[in-house]
Design a protein around this motif. Structure first.
Motif, PDB file in Angstrom:
ATOM      1  N   ALA A 141       0.495  -1.273   0.484  1.00 54.71           N
ATOM      2  CA  ALA A 141      -0.028   0.013  -0.092  1.00 54.71           C
ATOM      3  C   ALA A 141       0.635   1.554  -0.379  1.00 54.71           C
ATOM      4  O   ALA A 141       1.799   0.875   0.042  1.00 54.71           O
ATOM      5  CB  ALA A 141      -1.130   0.327   1.232  1.00 54.71           C
ATOM      6  N   ALA A 157     -13.674   5.040   9.213  1.00 56.39           N
ATOM      7  CA  ALA A 157     -13.326   4.971   7.317  1.00 56.39           C
ATOM      8  C   ALA A 157     -14.606   5.427   6.672  1.00 56.39           C
ATOM      9  O   ALA A 157     -14.898   6.413   6.688  1.00 56.39           O
ATOM     10  CB  ALA A 157     -12.891   3.983   7.013  1.00 56.39           C
ATOM     11  N   PRO A 251     -14.284   6.171  -2.559  1.00 60.27           N
ATOM     12  CA  PRO A 251     -13.361   5.823  -2.283  1.00 60.27           C
ATOM     13  C   PRO A 251     -13.591   3.835  -2.403  1.00 60.27           C
ATOM     14  O   PRO A 251     -15.038   3.745  -1.873  1.00 60.27           O
ATOM     15  CB  PRO A 251     -12.958   5.720  -0.710  1.00 60.27           C
ATOM     16  CG  PRO A 251     -13.529   6.873  -0.760  1.00 60.27           C
ATOM     17  CD  PRO A 251     -14.195   7.260  -1.832  1.00 60.27           C
ATOM     18  N   ILE A 253     -13.729   0.561   0.170  1.00 65.63           N
ATOM     19  CA  ILE A 253     -13.133   0.297   1.168  1.00 65.63           C
ATOM     20  C   ILE A 253     -13.772  -0.987   1.290  1.00 65.63           C
ATOM     21  O   ILE A 253     -14.373  -1.783   1.255  1.00 65.63           O
ATOM     22  CB  ILE A 253     -13.241   1.037   2.457  1.00 65.63           C
ATOM     23  CG1 ILE A 253     -13.176   1.998   2.305  1.00 65.63           C
ATOM     24  CG2 ILE A 253     -12.782   0.626   4.190  1.00 65.63           C
ATOM     25  CD1 ILE A 253     -14.423   3.442   3.566  1.00 65.63           C
ATOM     26  N   ASP A 284      -9.545   1.368  -2.994  1.00 65.94           N
ATOM     27  CA  ASP A 284      -8.988   1.910  -1.908  1.00 65.94           C
ATOM     28  C   ASP A 284      -8.710   1.970  -0.886  1.00 65.94           C
ATOM     29  O   ASP A 284      -7.060   2.732  -0.280  1.00 65.94           O
ATOM     30  CB  ASP A 284      -9.684   3.724  -2.305  1.00 65.94           C
ATOM     31  CG  ASP A 284      -9.977   3.615  -3.698  1.00 65.94           C
ATOM     32  OD1 ASP A 284      -8.823   3.918  -5.107  1.00 65.94           O
ATOM     33  OD2 ASP A 284     -11.007   4.024  -3.929  1.00 65.94           O
ATOM     34  N   LEU A 285      -8.885   1.564  -0.178  1.00 66.43           N
ATOM     35  CA  LEU A 285      -8.407   1.014   1.376  1.00 66.43           C
ATOM     36  C   LEU A 285      -8.534   0.246   1.655  1.00 66.43           C
ATOM     37  O   LEU A 285      -9.383  -0.422   1.321  1.00 66.43           O
ATOM     38  CB  LEU A 285      -9.431   2.378   2.598  1.00 66.43           C
ATOM     39  CG  LEU A 285      -9.013   3.841   2.574  1.00 66.43           C
ATOM     40  CD1 LEU A 285     -10.052   4.705   2.757  1.00 66.43           C
ATOM     41  CD2 LEU A 285      -7.460   4.617   2.898  1.00 66.43           C
ATOM     42  N   THR A 287      -9.356  -2.743   5.696  1.00 66.71           N
ATOM     43  CA  THR A 287      -9.081  -1.991   6.941  1.00 66.71           C
ATOM     44  C   THR A 287      -8.863  -3.829   7.408  1.00 66.71           C
ATOM     45  O   THR A 287      -8.871  -5.059   6.928  1.00 66.71           O
ATOM     46  CB  THR A 287     -10.060  -1.617   7.815  1.00 66.71           C
ATOM     47  OG1 THR A 287     -11.556  -2.741   6.925  1.00 66.71           O
ATOM     48  CG2 THR A 287     -10.329   0.073   7.250  1.00 66.71           C
ATOM     49  N   ILE A 302      -5.924   0.658   8.867  1.00 65.34           N
ATOM     50  CA  ILE A 302      -6.105   0.937   7.819  1.00 65.34           C
ATOM     51  C   ILE A 302      -5.007   0.971   6.671  1.00 65.34           C
ATOM     52  O   ILE A 302      -4.572   2.401   6.842  1.00 65.34           O
ATOM     53  CB  ILE A 302      -6.838   1.977   7.589  1.00 65.34           C
ATOM     54  CG1 ILE A 302      -7.497   1.736   8.498  1.00 65.34           C
ATOM     55  CG2 ILE A 302      -7.679   2.227   6.350  1.00 65.34           C
ATOM     56  CD1 ILE A 302      -8.508   3.798  10.031  1.00 65.34           C
ATOM     57  N   GLY A 304      -4.028   1.853   1.942  1.00 57.79           N
ATOM     58  CA  GLY A 304      -4.307   2.837   1.320  1.00 57.79           C
ATOM     59  C   GLY A 304      -3.798   4.017   0.099  1.00 57.79           C
ATOM     60  O   GLY A 304      -2.501   3.894   0.728  1.00 57.79           O
ATOM     61  N   ARG A 305      -4.284   4.400  -0.251  1.00 59.80           N
ATOM     62  CA  ARG A 305      -4.099   5.521  -1.115  1.00 59.80           C
ATOM     63  C   ARG A 305      -3.310   6.487   0.143  1.00 59.80           C
ATOM     64  O   ARG A 305      -4.914   7.341   0.320  1.00 59.80           O
ATOM     65  CB  ARG A 305      -5.083   5.749  -1.483  1.00 59.80           C
ATOM     66  CG  ARG A 305      -5.039   5.390  -3.778  1.00 59.80           C
ATOM     67  CD  ARG A 305      -6.178   5.232  -4.093  1.00 59.80           C
ATOM     68  NE  ARG A 305      -7.192   7.215  -3.213  1.00 59.80           N
ATOM     69  CZ  ARG A 305      -8.411   7.593  -3.363  1.00 59.80           C
ATOM     70  NH1 ARG A 305      -9.047   6.809  -4.738  1.00 59.80           N
ATOM     71  NH2 ARG A 305      -8.525   9.364  -3.732  1.00 59.80           N
ATOM     72  N   ILE A 309      -5.959   7.561   3.805  1.00 60.27           N
ATOM     73  CA  ILE A 309      -5.142   8.113   4.867  1.00 60.27           C
ATOM     74  C   ILE A 309      -4.727   9.836   5.267  1.00 60.27           C
ATOM     75  O   ILE A 309      -5.210   9.582   6.871  1.00 60.27           O
ATOM     76  CB  ILE A 309      -3.669   7.148   4.632  1.00 60.27           C
ATOM     77  CG1 ILE A 309      -3.994   5.692   4.511  1.00 60.27           C
ATOM     78  CG2 ILE A 309      -3.357   7.331   6.409  1.00 60.27           C
ATOM     79  CD1 ILE A 309      -4.832   4.728   5.012  1.00 60.27           C
TER      80      ILE A 309
END
Ligand SMILES: *Cc1c(COP(=O)(O)O)cnc(C)c1O
Length: 460
Positions: A141, A157, A251, A253, A284-285, A287, A302, A304-305, A309
């Motif tokens: 990531a 999130a 996003p 998730i 994109d994320l 968890t 978490i 990702g992008r 974040i």
């Protein structure tokens, strides 16, 4: 029924509090527990003696006060033997930490640490910096952050990207995890409007597409951790949702729940999605939990992008959900172990327990039977039984690992008595009763000698 005579009233033979405290044993109590607690315990012992109209010497009162204080001072969070067959048992504290993590956490407790301080530049730093690089390296990531647990990761999130807006999720993925984690309730508390799409067994890409007409903040994909929908089913993979989310500028998730940093099939275990695969698939994320398959302390990651974040880190809720130095130290040490996957089974108890060879567990069971039979007595027939361990905590649902148990056969009432006696041991032994048998799955037992020494105190 003849009247029983009342007990003779001996209370006049009770000593004063002061007298008890001045005895040798009374002074020991003051020394160990402090004056106020010692006096309170002596008062308690005297009051009890008065209600039963007993006469006691000062030494005897001190002795009773000592017993009460010892009971009261025993830690409530007691170590137990987890022989339930569930390796990651939420009620028993989930993952056992690696020695490296324990050492790091202990050091962090004892010392001032560079928690939010960049030692090289002598400037204020960020606590996430301690583990950001490791997480990125292990997951592929761009950026990463950490909060109290995975429930918190999902909460923050949702709140960051769907406050006052819709969050789209398939009806097949509206999970409830133990302990009141229900996705609809979490959404509500995060301030997001739940937008359910599809049906329990089938959700199509067009269902998601249709929902995106309204004001939507994110698409959520949830790993169905603790159940499986089988038969006539369709779900849309994250890889197929990613272009849709991108086209709408929102996003995607992916809540993996447990997730794992390594390919579990390499350890002979059932497959579980890796975080790296989820990132590569286009979420994109992503968890995931710290104390499930990852084998670390309670935490929620978490990854990702970087731009997303950053937005999460600016959310005041993140501050309320942050983790402390002790856990960060343990997380950093645990993650570092993943740089050498070949030695994980030696170093990480969760991986060691899950990948333990059946033959080894069986051999231990056979070694233990004679001594255990002698300790519990002839009322129970002790034997080695095949059984199935579970991973637990919503990882690899439906998959079990062949294992071996000490089985105790007896009548139902006798089994309950045995289970209670096992729980009364210095270190309570927790097993499972099913089909008229109490089973102690030995998958997670490593300290064989300690187990026997503890069991020697049993009185069923
Ligand atoms: C376990 C789980 C959670 C909650 O994680 P915790 O670390 O227990 O807070 C959330 N989502 C999924 C899919 C899970 O399996």
């Amino acid at each position: 029924m003849p009247d029983t005579a009342p007990p003779p009233d001996d209370t006049r033979r009770l000593p004063s509090v002061d007298l008890v405290i001045r005895t040798g044993p009374g002074q020991v109590l003051v020394e160990r527990f402090g004056h106020p607690a010692a006096v309170a315990a002596v008062r308690g012992a005297l009051a009890l003696a008065r209600t039963t109209r007993e006469g006691l010497t000062a030494e005897a009162v001190a002795q009773r006060a000592a017993e009460a204080l010892a009971r009261d001072h025993a830690p409530r969070l007691r170590p137990v033997f987890n022989l339930t067959g569930t390796v990651l048992h939420t009620n028993l504290g989930r993952a056992l930490l690696a020695e490296a993590a324990i050492e790091a956490a202990t050091e962090a407790m004892r010392c001032a640490v560079a928690l939010e301080f960049d030692v090289t530049r002598g400037e204020r730093g960020e606590r996430d910096d301690l583990i950001r690089d490791l997480l990125c390296e292990l997951t592929g990531a761009e950026d990463a952050t950490v909060v109290n647990n995975n429930a918190a990761a999902v909460l923050v999130a949702l709140n960051t990207f769907a406050l006052g807006r819709g969050a789209v999720v398939s009806r097949g993925e509206l999970i409830e995890i133990g302990g009141a984690f229900r996705m609809p309730d979490i959404m509500h508390r995060a301030g997001a409007r739940l937008v359910e799409v599809g049906t329990t067994n089938r959700t199509h890409l067009r269902d998601y597409q249709a929902a995106l007409a309204a004001d939507i903040g994110l698409i959520l994909k949830v790993h169905t951790s603790n159940y499986r929908i089988e038969g006539f089913t369709t779900a849309v993979a994250a890889a197929d949702l990613a272009p849709l989310a991108r086209a709408h500028g929102i996003p995607l998730i992916d809540d993996l729940g447990s997730g794992t940093l390594i390919d579990m099939t390499r350890l002979g275990l059932p497959p579980e999605p890796t975080v790296a695969a989820a990132v590569a698939a286009g979420a994109d994320l992503v968890t995931f939990s710290g104390d499930k398959l990852l084998g670390g302390p309670q935490a929620g990651f978490i990854v990702g992008r970087a731009d997303l974040i950053r937005q999460i880190n600016r959310n005041p809720m993140k501050r309320a959900l942050r983790v402390d130095k002790i856990r960060l130290a343990a997380i950093e040490a645990t993650l570092r172990l993943y740089r050498d996957p070949a030695r994980l089974a030696d170093r990480l108890p969760t991986v060691r327990h899950l990948s333990r060879p059946l033959a080894q567990i069986e051999a231990m069971a056979h070694r233990l039977v004679p001594a255990v039979q002698a300790m519990v007595g002839p009322d129970y027939a002790v034997a080695v039984l095949p059984c199935h361990s579970q991973v637990g905590s919503g990882a690899m649902p439906g998959d079990t690992l062949p294992s071996a148990a000490l089985g105790f056969g007896a009548s139902g009432a006798a089994l309950d008595r045995l289970a209670a006696a096992l729980r009364r041991l210095d270190r309570p032994v927790i097993g499972r009763i099913a089909q008229q048998t109490l089973r102690l799955d030995l998958r997670c037992l490593e300290d064989e000698a300690g187990f026997l020494a503890n069991l020697a105190g049993i009185a069923p």
